[in-house]
Structure formats: C-alpha cells, structure tokens
Write a protein that holds these residues in place. Structure first.
Motif, short mmCIF file in Angstrom:
data_model
loop_
_atom_site.label_atom_id
_atom_site.label_comp_id
_atom_site.label_asym_id
_atom_site.label_seq_id
_atom_site.Cartn_x
_atom_site.Cartn_y
_atom_site.Cartn_z
N GLY A 100 0.69 -1.19 0.11
CA GLY A 100 0.02 -0.19 0.12
C GLY A 100 1.01 1.26 0.00
O GLY A 100 0.45 2.02 -0.61
N ILE A 101 2.13 1.24 0.88
CA ILE A 101 2.84 2.41 0.83
C ILE A 101 3.36 2.76 -0.34
O ILE A 101 3.34 3.69 -1.02
CB ILE A 101 3.83 2.32 2.27
N VAL A 102 4.06 1.66 -1.07
CA VAL A 102 4.72 1.86 -2.37
C VAL A 102 3.87 2.36 -3.48
O VAL A 102 4.20 3.28 -4.31
CB VAL A 102 5.54 0.70 -2.84
N SER A 103 2.55 2.16 -3.43
CA SER A 103 1.68 2.20 -4.40
C SER A 103 1.53 3.59 -4.34
O SER A 103 1.54 4.38 -5.48
CB SER A 103 0.44 1.46 -4.23
N PRO A 113 13.42 4.67 -7.63
CA PRO A 113 12.95 5.52 -8.84
C PRO A 113 14.38 6.18 -9.64
O PRO A 113 14.27 6.29 -10.95
CB PRO A 113 12.00 6.79 -8.36
N ILE A 114 15.19 6.35 -8.77
CA ILE A 114 16.44 7.04 -9.33
C ILE A 114 17.30 5.95 -10.38
O ILE A 114 17.60 6.39 -11.41
CB ILE A 114 17.38 7.66 -8.42
N VAL A 168 8.62 4.33 2.59
CA VAL A 168 8.48 5.62 1.85
C VAL A 168 9.87 6.21 1.29
O VAL A 168 9.86 6.64 0.12
CB VAL A 168 7.89 6.82 2.97
N LEU A 169 10.80 6.15 2.11
CA LEU A 169 12.05 6.69 1.64
C LEU A 169 12.52 5.92 0.24
O LEU A 169 13.19 6.57 -0.62
CB LEU A 169 13.14 6.97 2.77
N PHE A 170 12.73 4.64 0.51
CA PHE A 170 13.04 3.82 -0.44
C PHE A 170 12.38 4.13 -1.87
O PHE A 170 12.93 4.05 -3.04
CB PHE A 170 13.29 2.30 -0.11
N SER A 171 10.91 3.93 -1.60
CA SER A 171 10.12 3.98 -2.86
C SER A 171 10.35 5.45 -3.50
O SER A 171 9.93 5.50 -4.73
CB SER A 171 8.87 3.88 -2.35
N ALA A 172 10.67 6.40 -2.87
CA ALA A 172 10.73 7.66 -3.44
C ALA A 172 12.09 8.15 -3.90
O ALA A 172 12.23 8.69 -4.94
CB ALA A 172 10.23 8.82 -2.25
N GLY A 215 7.21 8.59 -7.46
CA GLY A 215 7.89 7.80 -8.08
C GLY A 215 7.98 7.50 -9.51
O GLY A 215 8.88 7.56 -10.00
N TYR A 216 6.83 7.45 -10.01
CA TYR A 216 6.71 7.54 -11.59
C TYR A 216 7.06 9.01 -12.30
O TYR A 216 8.04 8.81 -13.19
CB TYR A 216 5.40 7.51 -11.91
N GLY A 217 7.00 10.04 -11.49
CA GLY A 217 7.69 11.09 -11.95
C GLY A 217 9.18 11.00 -12.06
O GLY A 217 9.87 11.63 -12.96
#
Length: 426
Positions: A51-54, A137-138, A129-133, A61-63
């Motif tokens: 749920g968090i990563v979504s 993504p990077i 939250v931090l890893f998914s952001a 993330g997508y951006g």
C-alpha cells in the motif's frame, strides 16, 4: 480501436496481475523461511508496504523515473500521476503506469528481506516511503527513463539490476545496521542455523514467484503482435529450471544431502539472472545463465554467512549476486539479432568484443553503489525518526507477531492458552 492494441493492453494488465501476485509468493517464501513467531508479522508487513509503495509511486516515484530528465539523473515532472486516458497508437498510459508500479513494489519487498525477524514496524513504514521515493526511482530513471546509463546502451530487459540488485543493496544496508539475529552466531563467530518453520510454504512461495515471473519478464515485451513474449517466457522457464537443478546438485555434492532450501533458492537465482537477458540471448544460453545462477547462489549464501551477515531470506545471494551475474551475462551472450531488436550491442561470444560487457559492468557498479549508499543513509534517517531500527531483545525473543501486533500468526501453535478445547460434545 485496433484489436491488436486492445490485446496489447489486455496482456499488460494480465502481466501486472501476475507481478502483483508475486507478493503472495514473497509472503509464503519469507514466512516459511523464518520462525513461526514472526509469520503473521511478515505476511502483514508485505501487504501494508504494498500500500505504501503504491501511494508513493503515484505521488512521486513515476515522475522521478519517467518525468522530464534533469541531466540524465532524475525525472522532474508527471508527479501525482492523473492521466488515465488512452493515448495514441499504443498502450494506455494508465496501463503502463500500473505495470511499472508493480516493479517498484517488488524492489521494496526484496530490500525488506534484510529486515526479517528483528526490525521495528515503524522502521518498515518510514523506510518504505524513503526507498520508494529516492532509491528505486533514481536507478530506474538511469536505466529505463531518459537516464545516463540507458544512453550507454545498457541491456536490462526486465530488471536484474533495476529491481533485484537495487533491492538487494537496500537489504545489505539493513543487515549491516540491524546486525545479526539473536542466536545466529556464537561467540567464536561460528554460525548457527535458525531454520525456517515451513518448507512447504517456502516451496509454494517459490512456485508462485516462478509463475509471476512470466508477467515480470514476458510482460516487459509490452505487446503481443509478434509473439516475442513467448520467446522471453521460454528463456525464463529454462533458466529457472537450470538454476534449480544446478543448486540441488551442488548442494548435494557439497553437503551430502539434497538440501531443499538451496534448491529453491537456485530456482529463484535462475529467474533473477535471466531477467536482464531474457530478450537478448538464445535458449541454450538461458540454460547456461541459469546453471551459473544456481551455482552462484549456493556459494554466495555460504560467503555472506561466513562474513557475519545475517540474511534470513537470502536476498543478497538470490537477488544481489544473481542480479549481478544476470546483468553481466548479456555482455557475454547477447546475439546480434536480438541486440539490434532490443537495444545495445552483441555480446563477447558473438563477436561484439568488450563494449557491451563494459556497459553492463559500469551499470552494476554505479547502480549497486548508489542503491547501497542511498539506502544506508536513508536507514540512518529512519533510525533517528523511529528511535532505532531494531526491536528490543525481549521483543525479538517473544516474536514480532506479539510484540508488534499483539497477536500470533499461529495462535493455536504458539500460545498454549488459545489451544484450549472448545468442543461441546459429539
């Protein structure tokens, strides 16, 4: 609307469902590979972190992956994704988005393998939250977005580096900071086996992951017109099979017994290894890649354990070591025809020289170092925000089911008071 375009969209939605169901495989794999007192916690954290990563992927993330690139380093547009319209002669943008989201979720789940049986629930939440952001993504932008590694001609069809190595480096940072579980090592440094409680769960988890991998790899073709997804699926199947057999045999020869967990990890290692190269190599090469993946996972598990790194789910070996090999393998085995079709150059064994192998090596080093360093720093931030990453000694001995959630995943087996008979008669 063109029926073929409709089929493409339908296929990617099916692939998305397969990849999301891999989370079920991870629940069974991780719960079965750890002790009963932590089973409910492991199952539950997999769902809420999905749920968090979504939500994070939707917000930023997508951006960061596919937004307008800032110097090939990070995307800076398309945040709080909201375009659900069908666009032009291809995939619906929302279908593409949801498929990419599933990959981000897998990377996070791999990283959490390094947390198993000793991390606070609050640490899971903050790091998710931090890893998914800021980590996945990077790396994904570098390789799959308009990033600098992709511009070099990097070959990573479905994510041996982007998903698996990135997640494994997060797990490595976690295992170092969390330190080994209580009882894993003796005072002289010799390891003890903290066996998982259910090999049947583990085996079923591997099977679910194996099936889900066809969505992972074959889905990354993004279309059905030329049926290339079937070729990718064939390579995926052969590598997984070869990895399982190779790991079983090397474990049997070395240990004197046919070790089930080793064999299961060999199958996963074959899948991880072929993930980068599934669209670039001939089927015979997929077998070789899977065999080497199965051998690598056996020896790397022993290596990490000897070095005092407690990795209960073997994320470092299955996703890290095998991910490195899978990324490098295209530099050896990529055929000229498939390289031309899917990007990059032919491998060393097909007259391509060292060029593609060099690109693959650069990507492994750059992405692996970034994912580890970034994860380490973000875990230190998580530690400061949560008052520590690890539960207390008393809570760890009690088990995270009770200490973090107040109930056991197996109440009748773990808590004697709950097993009192309620039978009222025949």
């Amino acid at each position: 609307m063109d029926p073929m375009i409709l089929m493409d969209n339908l296929w990617i939605m099916i692939a998305f469902i397969l990849v999301i169901l891999m989370q079920g495989g991870f629940i069974l794999l991780e719960a079965g590979s750890t002790r009963m007192k932590n089973a409910g916690h492991i199952a539950g954290k997999t769902i809420f972190t999905l749920g968090i990563v979504s939500l994070v992927f939707w917000a930023v993330g997508y951006g960061f992956i596919y937004g307008d690139s800032a110097g090939g380093v990070i995307g800076l547009s398309n945040f709080f994704y909201g375009d659900h319209a069908f666009e032009g002669e291809g995939l619906s943008s929302s279908v593409d988005f949801i498929f990419q989201l599933a990959f981000a979720a897998i990377a996070l789940t791999v990283a959490f393998g390094g947390f198993a049986e000793r991390a606070k629930l609050s640490a899971y939440i903050v790091f998710a939250v931090l890893f998914s952001a800021f980590v996945y993504p990077i790396v994904a932008h570098w390789v799959w977005g308009a990033g600098w590694i992709g511009a070099l001609g990097k070959q990573d069809f479905a994510g041996s580096t982007v998903v698996h190595l990135t997640g494994a480096m997060g797990a490595l940072a976690a295992t170092i900071l969390l330190k080994p579980r209580i009882g894993k090592y003796n005072k002289d440094g010799s390891p003890n086996e903290l066996a998982g409680h259910n090999q049947v769960f583990t085996a079923l988890g591997v099977l679910l992951l194996w099936v889900g991998w066809f969505g992972f790899n074959a889905g990354s073709t993004f279309g059905v017109a030329d049926a290339f997804f079937g070729f990718v699926a064939l390579n995926t199947q052969l590598a997984a099979a070869a990895g399982a057999v190779a790991a079983l045999l090397i474990g049997w020869a070395s240990l004197g017994k046919a070790d089930v967990p080793t064999m299961l990890n060999g199958a996963l290692a074959g899948l991880v290894a072929i993930t980068a190269s599934c669209a670039f190599v001939a089927p015979w090469a997929a077998v070789i890649i899977g065999i080497i993946g199965g051998l690598i996972v056996f020896y790397s598990m022993k290596f990490f354990e000897k070095k005092g790194i407690d990795d209960p789910i073997f994320a470092l070996s299955v996703h890290g070591a095998a991910g490195v090999w899978g990324t490098l393998s295209t530099g050896f085995f990529a055929t000229p025809e498939l390289a031309e079709m899917n990007g990059g150059q032919a491998g060393l064994f097909y007259g391509g020289g060292l060029s593609q192998l060099g690109v693959q090596f650069i990507s492994v080093v750059a992405c692996g170092l970034f994912a580890f360093i970034a994860s380490y720093i973000l875990l230190l931030i998580t530690k400061s925000l949560t008052g520590g990453l690890r539960v207390s000694e008393e809570e760890e001995i009690m088990g995270l089911d009770m200490s973090e959630h107040g109930s056991y995943g197996y109440p009748e087996n773990v808590n004697p008071q709950s097993s009192t008979s309620t039978n009222t008669g025949a």
